[in-house]
Motif scaffolding. Structure first.
Motif, PDB file in Angstrom:
ATOM      1  N   ASP A  12       0.825  -1.204   0.000  1.00 44.19           N
ATOM      2  CA  ASP A  12       0.000   0.000   0.000  1.00 44.19           C
ATOM      3  C   ASP A  12       0.860   1.255   0.000  1.00 44.19           C
ATOM      4  OD1 ASP A  12      -2.646  -1.289   0.264  1.00 44.19           O
ATOM      5  OD2 ASP A  12      -1.777  -2.029   2.124  1.00 44.19           O
ATOM      6  N   LEU A  17      -2.837   9.250   9.236  1.00 44.83           N
ATOM      7  CA  LEU A  17      -4.144   8.690   9.568  1.00 44.83           C
ATOM      8  C   LEU A  17      -4.262   8.638  11.090  1.00 44.83           C
ATOM      9  CD1 LEU A  17      -4.351   5.731   6.995  1.00 44.83           C
ATOM     10  CD2 LEU A  17      -5.240   8.055   6.754  1.00 44.83           C
ATOM     11  N   THR A  67      -6.325   5.869  14.753  1.00 45.69           N
ATOM     12  CA  THR A  67      -6.107   4.526  14.210  1.00 45.69           C
ATOM     13  C   THR A  67      -4.982   3.855  15.001  1.00 45.69           C
ATOM     14  OG1 THR A  67      -6.698   5.389  12.040  1.00 45.69           O
ATOM     15  CG2 THR A  67      -5.593   3.250  12.091  1.00 45.69           C
ATOM     16  N   THR A  68      -5.302   2.768  15.648  1.00 44.20           N
ATOM     17  CA  THR A  68      -4.319   2.083  16.479  1.00 44.20           C
ATOM     18  C   THR A  68      -3.780   0.861  15.755  1.00 44.20           C
ATOM     19  OG1 THR A  68      -5.525   2.776  18.442  1.00 44.20           O
ATOM     20  CG2 THR A  68      -3.941   0.989  18.736  1.00 44.20           C
ATOM     21  N   THR A 117      -4.439  -2.923  11.876  1.00 46.19           N
ATOM     22  CA  THR A 117      -4.962  -1.817  12.692  1.00 46.19           C
ATOM     23  C   THR A 117      -6.330  -2.181  13.231  1.00 46.19           C
ATOM     24  OG1 THR A 117      -6.163  -0.694  10.920  1.00 46.19           O
ATOM     25  CG2 THR A 117      -3.826  -0.174  11.149  1.00 46.19           C
ATOM     26  N   ASP A 118      -6.843  -1.305  14.081  1.00 49.26           N
ATOM     27  CA  ASP A 118      -8.142  -1.576  14.696  1.00 49.26           C
ATOM     28  C   ASP A 118      -9.301  -1.104  13.820  1.00 49.26           C
ATOM     29  OD1 ASP A 118      -7.731   1.152  14.916  1.00 49.26           O
ATOM     30  OD2 ASP A 118      -8.657   1.284  16.893  1.00 49.26           O
ATOM     31  N   ARG A 119      -9.038  -0.733  12.584  1.00 48.08           N
ATOM     32  CA  ARG A 119     -10.135  -0.319  11.705  1.00 48.08           C
ATOM     33  C   ARG A 119     -10.628  -1.497  10.880  1.00 48.08           C
ATOM     34  NH1 ARG A 119     -11.732   4.775  11.311  1.00 48.08           N
ATOM     35  NH2 ARG A 119     -10.428   6.224  12.447  1.00 48.08           N
ATOM     36  N   PRO A 120     -11.889  -1.449  10.470  1.00 41.80           N
ATOM     37  CA  PRO A 120     -12.350  -2.479   9.547  1.00 41.80           C
ATOM     38  C   PRO A 120     -11.449  -2.436   8.314  1.00 41.80           C
ATOM     39  CG  PRO A 120     -14.179  -1.040  10.202  1.00 41.80           C
ATOM     40  CD  PRO A 120     -12.924  -0.452  10.780  1.00 41.80           C
ATOM     41  N   ASP A 121     -11.173  -3.590   7.736  1.00 39.22           N
ATOM     42  CA  ASP A 121     -10.394  -3.612   6.511  1.00 39.22           C
ATOM     43  C   ASP A 121      -9.043  -2.950   6.775  1.00 39.22           C
ATOM     44  OD1 ASP A 121      -9.689  -3.631   3.846  1.00 39.22           O
ATOM     45  OD2 ASP A 121     -10.922  -1.889   3.320  1.00 39.22           O
ATOM     46  N   GLY A 122      -8.474  -3.281   7.938  1.00 41.92           N
ATOM     47  CA  GLY A 122      -7.413  -2.423   8.472  1.00 41.92           C
ATOM     48  C   GLY A 122      -5.981  -2.873   8.256  1.00 41.92           C
ATOM     49  N   ASP A 123      -5.733  -3.850   7.381  1.00 36.56           N
ATOM     50  CA  ASP A 123      -4.339  -4.236   7.145  1.00 36.56           C
ATOM     51  C   ASP A 123      -3.670  -3.276   6.173  1.00 36.56           C
ATOM     52  OD1 ASP A 123      -5.093  -6.283   8.677  1.00 36.56           O
ATOM     53  OD2 ASP A 123      -4.746  -7.884   7.207  1.00 36.56           O
ATOM     54  N   LEU A 124      -2.413  -2.997   6.447  1.00 35.90           N
ATOM     55  CA  LEU A 124      -1.689  -2.068   5.590  1.00 35.90           C
ATOM     56  C   LEU A 124      -0.314  -2.667   5.340  1.00 35.90           C
ATOM     57  CD1 LEU A 124      -2.376   0.788   4.511  1.00 35.90           C
ATOM     58  CD2 LEU A 124      -1.098   1.716   6.437  1.00 35.90           C
TER      59      LEU A 124
END
Ligand SMILES: Cc1cc2nc3c(=O)[nH]c(=O)nc-3n(C[C@H](O)[C@H](O)[C@H](O)COP(=O)(O)OP(=O)(O)OC[C@H]3O[C@@H](n4cnc5c(N)ncnc54)[C@H](O)[C@@H]3O)c2cc1C
Ligand SMILES: Cc1cc2nc3c(=O)[nH]c(=O)nc-3n(C[C@H](O)[C@H](O)[C@H](O)COP(=O)(O)OP(=O)(O)OC[C@H]3O[C@@H](n4cnc5c(N)ncnc54)[C@H](O)[C@@H]3O)c2cc1C
Ligand SMILES: Nc1ncnc2c1ncn2[C@@H]1O[C@H](COP(=O)(O)O)[C@@H](O)[C@H]1O
Lengths: 268, 298, 441
Positions: free
Chosen positions: C11, C132, C135-136, C153-160
């Protein structure tokens, strides 16, 4: 715009405000809880009717922050009407109306935490010639309409059948805003925001600011639901406040002081 | 100056009598059974216009009121739910500015509550304007000697404007009644540091024989249910004793508080309105005080 | 090209975790070099939750942000530095002031972290890094060979995904631990920093501390920490004063004292009380500090990952020095440079990233730590904490006391008597003196 579109066009009005606990720090500024709820319901409703959400704010460039949040959560279009902060509610509403002329469903927060008049939604309904359901506590989605519960006086609630075009303003606890996905957040960071110059001269309110102090009350108004309560509150009014004391205490002493005072007053 | 008060089933909203008093007894009552409400204004109102209409229709009300108010320079509504809803529509219909959320209104000056009850904005108004007055802000003295108000009826003319359809009016929640009728209430505000504090407050309330109330900030955060919210857009209560923890005392909150014989306020800010209203005002951390109080009472 | 990393799924080039001074500097460097950088911060904005004592030494920024002093959100320039030795009733102060530090290019400054960190992060954004917030980061993504290829990360769809992850997530770095870079952590390596911010009018601060305009004071304190080994500080901001203590956690646990009681004792000391009298407490905060220096540093490089700032225990907490922000900024910069080098060379393995280690070793970052490696232990030892202050204060008190008709005693005799009275062995005194001389000398 076709009429089919018209009935699915959903708008949400979001205000960029300083938060109550951090009054002078723009970095903490953002939406109020009520606007968060409005955004969530607008998104859910748009999904329900197969429409899309336009987020609108009236404010300075920093207000883009609330639009980016809306975009990250699923709004598809974002418009900022470029003004200073503190524009009168009537002008805010007419500015929004000029952008949202074709909207079938306009969602707002119940009141904004700074201005707090709750009048923008009413003005908007007037400008859009739409019906209004304000101060809504809960909604149920029907096929093309919304059943909204609104609080009226005396703890009663009113159930409304809301048809388009309508302006709906909701209280903060009505819905919890979803968490934006990381991908959407990244996309929203560079998504375009339409910035529109207001079509009219915006008035800001002229006032002298003071710290709020309660107005001296003539006498307590009779507020009880029952006649007896009203009489009681009227008669009790003059007798209250034996002596007003302000004390700075450590927590344990504060608790002890409360208990002691409740004893003196005869509650314990 | 003239008051406009929306009446439901002959009942006045919170602040109905106060706007009437602010406008020296002159007003319009619009809604269902306004003549019953007129009775309740004896001693306050002198001169009333009654417009009978079965349900609350803000857009239609605004249209209907325009001819009645066109030559009245100052129009005041209570900032109760119906008054708040009607005011902007009326302002738009009359093409006049609206000063919403005032605690005092006259031709020279309007005092507006802003920033969640922290600030007062003093405005020099235009010649003709509309205002909403916060319930509970001014109080009313009923004058026993005043004769019954003179009334005149004006027929309601429906117009083509759209309003939502009211399908039902629900009575207050049982939980609301519990709060509304409670003689003792412990209230929690944003000074509390988490949702658990409301549970703790409930426990302390039980020990004191008190119901639990909250401010709007607390209910918005979801720490307490809606029916626990005291104030203009919440429940109107009338306790003898109110103990407030971390409550600032914004007028929208205190307007729903009735007039308790005794108020205790625990707050870190000695200058906030709740502390000024209190009989016993304690400057302390509300959270730690709750801990200590819970221990003391168990 | 490194075959482990499939270019298409990345990403960005570099993920920086944590918008503190280390993270922002890493992001500035990498973004300026043209890499695509994502800076992840768990707070609502960088610095929103960050605390420290209050003094920052931004010399290291000269290169990154020329004339930083013209734009940095500083409170006051430190033009006066004192070191205080306190016993319960006595105070011995070494006080230094200079005009030079009050003008460009300046030396140290007091600043609020929410302001300072936010400002640094805005430079990262200006350089093109994507910030961002709220975002944890919850974990590391690795490929089948164990190479770090991104974060969750703790967001939906959160892999980076990225080629290099730079962990700047502060003390007790969860990421460095997850990567297995800390071999051991020991509670004795940490101190607890506790701080109160007291509001006072600017004129009152100016008068009490003997400064004007933007001049400010940095006071470091040894002693008066209620039997818990540690130190204290007093820093001036424009209209607040920061008073704090840094306490050895192991010792603190053994005592019945709470940190706020220790601050209260310090605030009540006759040498401190007049400085802060009437100040209204605006804020109370506490945070853990990695204090053991070299003794606790993790491996800072692994395949696809670098660790900088407090996350790498690069904070220097050695008694009269409490510096972390400058070490964080420097290590962040060097991590950024190393990441750029590695990405350009197409080798992000630990080998490809080794330029980081070289930069740290060649500069003050590790050199100061080497030099001062024994200092924390010394400063926090029972002797320095409890015995020496009493001894030194008594010596000075007797030096300056006029006991007429007794004649003035000789210094050597007083020293000997007071050393004995304090129960200090000569051997220990000499050894500590040498350690001190090697560290600070
Ligand atoms: C149209 C409209 C309708 C509204 N309707 C209502 C309503 O029905 N009911 C209602 O309550 N509000 C209502 N409000 C909101 C109202 O204006 C206030 O914002 C709200 O009442 C404030 O709630 P609060 O006192 O909990 O929070 P705040 O105003 O944030 O005050 C928190 C208080 O806690 C104190 N505090 C902070 N930390 C501590 C601590 N550690 N210990 C002790 N004290 C502490 C602070 O000093 C402060 O006084 C309405 C507003 C509008 C505009
Ligand atoms: C009481 C005290 C006093 C001090 N006094 C001084 C002083 O006067 N001068 C000085 O120079 N230094 C001082 N220090 C040390 C200094 O604060 C630190 O060394 C410095 O902040 C380290 O910077 P950093 O960028 O490595 O980490 P931090 O500043 O801790 O930043 C880490 C950042 O990462 C974010 N983060 C953490 N985990 C995650 C995650 N999982 N996902 C996303 N984001 C995450 C955090 O929110 C934070 O923004 C003091 C420290 C303390 C505790
Ligand atoms: N400047 C603004 N921009 C966008 N929406 C606004 C603005 N001001 C008010 N609103 C909307 O109107 C609601 C009520 O605000 P107010 O009438 O200011 O109390 C808010 O919750 C928003 O949904």
């Amino acid at each position: 715009m076709s009429s089919a579109n018209r009935t699915t066009e959903v708008v949400v009005c979001l205000k960029w405000v300083f938060q109550a606990d951090e009054p002078s720090d723009a970095r903490f500024a953002g939406m109020s809880p009520a606007d968060h709820a409005a955004l969530e319901l607008a998104l859910q409703w748009a999904t329900h009717i197969g429409g899309q959400v336009t987020a609108i704010t009236v404010g300075p460039a920093q207000a883009d922050a609330v639009l980016r949040e809306a975009l990250a959560c699923g709004a598809t279009r974002a418009v900022r009407i470029d003004t200073a902060n503190g524009v009168s509610s009537a002008d805010v509403a007419s500015a929004i109306a000029s952008v949202a002329r074709h909207a079938a469903w306009v969602w707002c927060g119940d009141y904004s935490i700074d201005n707090g008049s709750g009048s923008v939604p009413g003005y908007l309904a007037a400008a859009l010639q739409a019906s209004q359901a304000l101060g809504v506590l809960g909604v149920t989605f029907e096929s093309g309409s919304i059943v909204a519960t609104r609080r009226v006086d005396g703890g009663r609630r009113e159930v409304l059948d809301v048809q388009a075009p309508a302006v709906i303003s909701v209280e903060g606890a009505t819905a919890r805003l979803r968490r934006a996905s990381l991908t959407a957040m990244r996309a929203a960071a560079s998504a375009p925001i339409e910035v529109v110059a207001p079509s009219i001269v915006m008035r800001t309110s002229e006032h002298i600011a003071h710290t709020y102090r309660p107005r001296a009350r003539a006498l307590a108004s009779p507020t009880g639901a029952e006649a007896l309560d009203r009489v009681r509150s009227l008669t009790a009014a003059g007798t209250s406040s034996a002596a007003h004391e302000v004390e700075t205490l450590e927590p344990a002493d504060a608790a002890a002081r409360i208990v002691q005072t409740l004893r003196e007053w005869g509650y314990l | 100056m003239i008051a406009v008060v929306v009446v439901r089933d002959g009942l006045l909203p919170a602040g109905g009598a106060e706007v009437m008093a602010e406008c020296e007894g002159r007003g319009v009552l619009i809604g269902s059974q306004p003549s019953v409400a007129a009775e309740a204004l004896r001693g306050v109102a002198t001169d009333l216009t009654l417009v009978e209409c079965d349900s609350f229709q803000p857009a239609a009300f605004a249209e209907a009121l325009v001819p009645l108010l066109a030559d009245q320079s100052i129009v005041v509504l209570p900032a109760s739910p119906d008054g708040r809803d009607l005011a902007p529509r009326l302002a738009a219909a009359l093409r006049r500015p609206l000063h919403a959320g005032a605690i005092a209104v006259n031709a020279q000056r309007v005092d507006l509550v802003r920033n969640g009850g922290r600030d007062l904005h003093r405005v020099v108004p235009e010649a003709a304007f509309i205002a909403t007055l916060q319930p509970g802000a001014r109080g009313v003295v009923a004058d026993e000697l005043l004769p019954a108000p003179a009334t005149r009826n004006v027929a309601f003319r429906a117009t083509a404007v759209v309003d939502v359809a009211v399908t039902a009016v629900l009575p207050p929640d049982p939980a609301t009644i519990d709060l509304a009728e409670a003689a003792r209430i412990v209230g929690g505000g944003a000074g509390l540091d988490g949702a658990d504090r409301m549970m703790q407050l409930a426990d302390i309330g039980r020990k004191l024989g008190a119901s639990v109330g909250a401010t709007r900030v607390v209910t918005d955060r979801g720490w307490a249910a809606h029916e626990r919210q005291i104030g203009t857009t919440g429940v109107v209560v009338a306790p003898q004793l109110y103990i407030a923890f971390g409550v600032a005392g914004a007028v929208q909150h205190t307007s729903g508080l009735g007039d308790p014989a005794h108020i205790v306020s625990v707050n870190t800010d000695p200058h906030c309105p709740m502390m000024q209203l209190a009989d016993l005002a304690i400057v302390a951390d509300a959270n730690a005080t709750l801990d200590a109080l819970q221990e003391l009472l168990s | 090209m490194n075959e482990n990393v499939n270019e298409n799924v990345n990403d960005c080039d570099v993920i920086v975790v944590g918008g503190g001074p280390a993270g922002s500097c890493a992001a500035i460097v990498a973004a300026r070099a043209g890499l695509s950088v994502v800076l992840l911060e768990r707070g609502p904005f960088p610095g929103s939750k960050n605390m420290y004592g209050g003094v920052v030494y931004p010399r290291i920024l000269d290169e990154l942000i020329p004339n930083w002093w013209e734009e940095a959100p500083i409170q006051r320039w430190v033009t006066r530095r004192s070191t205080m030795l306190l016993t319960d009733t006595q105070a011995l102060t070494v006080d230094f002031r200079t005009e030079a530090w009050g003008k460009a290019p300046y030396n140290g400054a007091t600043a609020y972290r929410p302001d300072f960190d936010h400002w640094l992060a805005s430079h990262a954004e200006a350089a093109g890094a994507q910030l961002l917030t709220s975002t944890t980061v919850t974990g590391l993504l690795r490929d089948d060979k164990g190479v770090v290829v991104g974060v969750t990360t703790d967001r939906p769809d959160g892999d980076l995904r990225a080629r290099v992850v730079i962990a700047c997530d502060g003390v007790n770095s969860f990421l460095a631990k997850q990567a297995g870079l800390y071999t051991h952590t020991d509670v004795k390596h940490f101190t607890l920093g506790v701080k109160e911010t007291l509001a006072l009018p600017k004129e009152v601060i100016d008068e009490r501390f003997g400064v004007r305009g933007r001049e400010g004071v940095d006071i470091e304190i040894i002693g008066c920490t209620g039997g818990v080994n540690g130190g204290g500080f007093v820093y001036t901001n424009l209209d607040t004063v920061a008073v704090g203590v840094v306490l050895k956690i192991a010792k603190l646990a053994g005592q019945a004292l709470r940190p706020e009681q220790i601050i209260a004792t310090l605030k009540a000391h006759p040498a401190i009380a007049p400085l802060i009298e009437g100040g209204e407490v605006k804020e109370y905060s506490a945070h853990v500090i990695p204090e053991a220096g070299l003794a606790m540093m993790p491996k800072m490089i692994s395949d696809g990952m670098l660790v900088a700032g407090d996350a790498a225990a690069l904070c220097l907490a050695a008694g009269i020095w409490l510096e972390g922000v400058n070490f964080a900024m420097a290590s962040g910069m060097y991590a950024g440079e190393a990441a750029v080098e590695a990405v350009r060379a197409g080798d992000v393995s630990a080998q490809g990233l080794r330029g980081y280690q070289r930069r740290l070793s060649d500069t003050f970052v590790l050199q100061d730590h080497r030099k001062l490696r024994r200092a924390p232990e010394l400063v926090l030892s029972d002797r320095v904490q409890h015995l020496y202050p009493q001894m030194v204060a008594n010596v000075v008190e007797r030096m300056f006391r006029i006991d007429n008709p007794q004649p003035k005693p000789g210094l050597r005799r007083i020293l000997k008597q007071e050393r004995k009275r304090a129960g200090i062995r000569r051997r220990d005194l000499i050894r500590d003196g040498l350690t001190g001389f090697r560290s600070y000398g």
